[in-house]
Design a protein around this motif. Structure first.
Motif, short mmCIF file in Angstrom:
data_model
loop_
_atom_site.label_atom_id
_atom_site.label_comp_id
_atom_site.label_asym_id
_atom_site.label_seq_id
_atom_site.Cartn_x
_atom_site.Cartn_y
_atom_site.Cartn_z
N PRO A 1 19.76 -9.75 -2.81
CA PRO A 1 18.57 -10.24 -3.37
C PRO A 1 18.80 -10.85 -4.92
O PRO A 1 19.86 -10.33 -5.38
N ASN A 2 18.17 -11.90 -5.16
CA ASN A 2 18.54 -12.68 -6.56
C ASN A 2 18.10 -11.76 -7.88
O ASN A 2 18.70 -11.75 -8.58
N ARG A 3 17.18 -10.86 -7.36
CA ARG A 3 16.66 -9.94 -8.46
C ARG A 3 16.40 -8.55 -8.00
O ARG A 3 15.97 -8.61 -6.70
N VAL A 4 16.33 -7.56 -8.67
CA VAL A 4 16.18 -6.21 -8.44
C VAL A 4 15.09 -5.45 -9.49
O VAL A 4 15.06 -5.93 -10.56
N SER A 5 14.20 -4.57 -8.98
CA SER A 5 13.31 -4.12 -9.84
C SER A 5 13.64 -3.20 -10.77
O SER A 5 14.60 -2.29 -10.46
N LEU A 6 13.01 -3.14 -11.98
CA LEU A 6 13.60 -2.10 -12.87
C LEU A 6 12.97 -0.58 -12.42
O LEU A 6 13.42 0.37 -13.30
N ALA A 7 11.97 -0.51 -11.94
CA ALA A 7 11.46 0.64 -11.27
C ALA A 7 12.22 1.46 -10.48
O ALA A 7 11.89 2.54 -10.09
N GLY A 8 13.55 0.96 -10.11
CA GLY A 8 14.64 1.77 -9.36
C GLY A 8 14.45 1.09 -8.14
O GLY A 8 13.36 1.05 -7.53
N THR A 9 15.42 0.86 -7.35
CA THR A 9 15.13 0.23 -6.02
C THR A 9 16.51 0.43 -5.22
O THR A 9 17.72 0.78 -5.67
N GLU A 10 16.23 0.13 -4.13
CA GLU A 10 17.45 -0.11 -3.02
C GLU A 10 17.58 -1.45 -2.71
O GLU A 10 16.47 -2.16 -2.37
N ALA A 11 18.82 -2.18 -2.44
CA ALA A 11 19.00 -3.29 -1.80
C ALA A 11 20.09 -3.21 -1.11
O ALA A 11 20.99 -2.62 -1.09
N VAL A 12 19.97 -4.43 -0.04
CA VAL A 12 21.19 -4.59 0.94
C VAL A 12 21.89 -5.83 0.54
O VAL A 12 21.49 -7.06 0.14
N GLN A 13 23.31 -5.69 0.46
CA GLN A 13 24.32 -6.72 0.47
C GLN A 13 24.93 -6.94 1.40
O GLN A 13 25.49 -5.83 2.08
N GLN A 14 24.93 -8.19 1.96
CA GLN A 14 25.80 -8.71 3.25
C GLN A 14 27.20 -9.37 2.93
O GLN A 14 26.93 -10.45 2.13
N LEU A 15 28.18 -8.71 3.02
CA LEU A 15 29.55 -9.44 2.83
C LEU A 15 29.93 -9.89 4.34
O LEU A 15 30.04 -9.37 5.07
N GLU A 16 30.37 -11.16 4.37
CA GLU A 16 31.22 -11.41 5.71
C GLU A 16 32.44 -11.98 5.05
O GLU A 16 32.39 -13.04 4.29
N VAL A 17 33.38 -11.60 5.72
CA VAL A 17 34.94 -11.75 5.16
C VAL A 17 35.79 -12.12 6.31
O VAL A 17 35.70 -11.47 7.30
N LEU A 18 36.75 -13.22 6.19
CA LEU A 18 37.58 -13.49 7.27
C LEU A 18 38.92 -13.41 6.46
O LEU A 18 39.32 -13.90 5.55
N THR A 19 39.93 -12.59 7.02
CA THR A 19 41.30 -12.47 6.45
C THR A 19 42.12 -12.47 7.61
O THR A 19 42.07 -12.10 8.98
N THR A 20 43.46 -13.07 7.55
CA THR A 20 44.52 -12.96 8.29
C THR A 20 45.62 -11.87 7.88
O THR A 20 46.51 -11.71 8.50
N MET A 21 45.14 -11.15 6.70
CA MET A 21 45.98 -10.22 6.27
C MET A 21 46.13 -8.93 7.27
O MET A 21 45.03 -8.70 7.64
N ARG A 22 47.24 -8.46 7.78
CA ARG A 22 47.45 -7.50 8.66
C ARG A 22 46.56 -6.24 8.10
O ARG A 22 46.37 -5.25 8.75
N GLN A 23 46.78 -5.93 6.83
CA GLN A 23 46.13 -4.57 6.30
C GLN A 23 44.63 -4.78 5.96
O GLN A 23 43.97 -3.96 5.69
#
Length: 153
Positions: free
Chosen positions: A57-79
């Protein structure tokens, strides 16, 4: 041109061409006549870590909130890769992060969280954030308070 030479011209050309072809080829017979070759292929995959998407989300509420962040990452590193999550603003009393679906490990650090996927490939990581701000009586919204940095293992 001689009328007798015209029908013989293709035959003469064929003999000339086959003579030059035989100079570059030979027939091998017997037990010592084997051919062998080896080919050595080497495929080099460059080490990369690419952040394809970081949606939240671009913004979060000051009243306390939950938000979901989605990361999509491509890596060729073995580890695999790790992402460091840090707050980029003050006024946050409590902050908690969990991985939704268990696709990555989430570890608390001194200055935030460390999210790691321990293999190469394309990773889609969903992170559940819970924020509690210092002034719970306040209303309104703040910009997204989390900075995300990628690193190799």
């Amino acid at each position: 041109m001689n009328p007798l030479a015209r029908p013989l011209l293709p035959l003469m050309l064929a003999l000339t061409v086959s003579g030059t072809a035989q100079a570059e080829s030979r027939m091998v017979t017997g037990s010592g006549g084997s051919a062998s070759a080896s080919i050595d292929f080497r495929i080099v995959v460059p080490p990369i870590i690419r952040l394809i998407a970081n949606s939240h989300p671009n913004r979060v509420s000051l009243a306390g909130t939950e938000a979901v962040q989605q990361l999509e990452v491509l890596t060729t590193m073995r580890q695999g890769f790790c992402a460091s999550l840090r707050l980029n603003m003050s006024g946050v009393r409590d902050w908690d992060v969990r991985s939704v679906g268990g696709a990555a490990q989430v570890l608390r650090t001194a200055d935030g969280y460390r999210v790691c996927a321990l293999r190469n490939g394309r990773h889609q990581v969903a992170l559940q954030h819970r924020f509690e701000f210092e002034s719970t009586a306040a209303t309104g919204e703040l910009p997204w308070p989390v900075q995300t940095d990628l690193s190799a293992l």
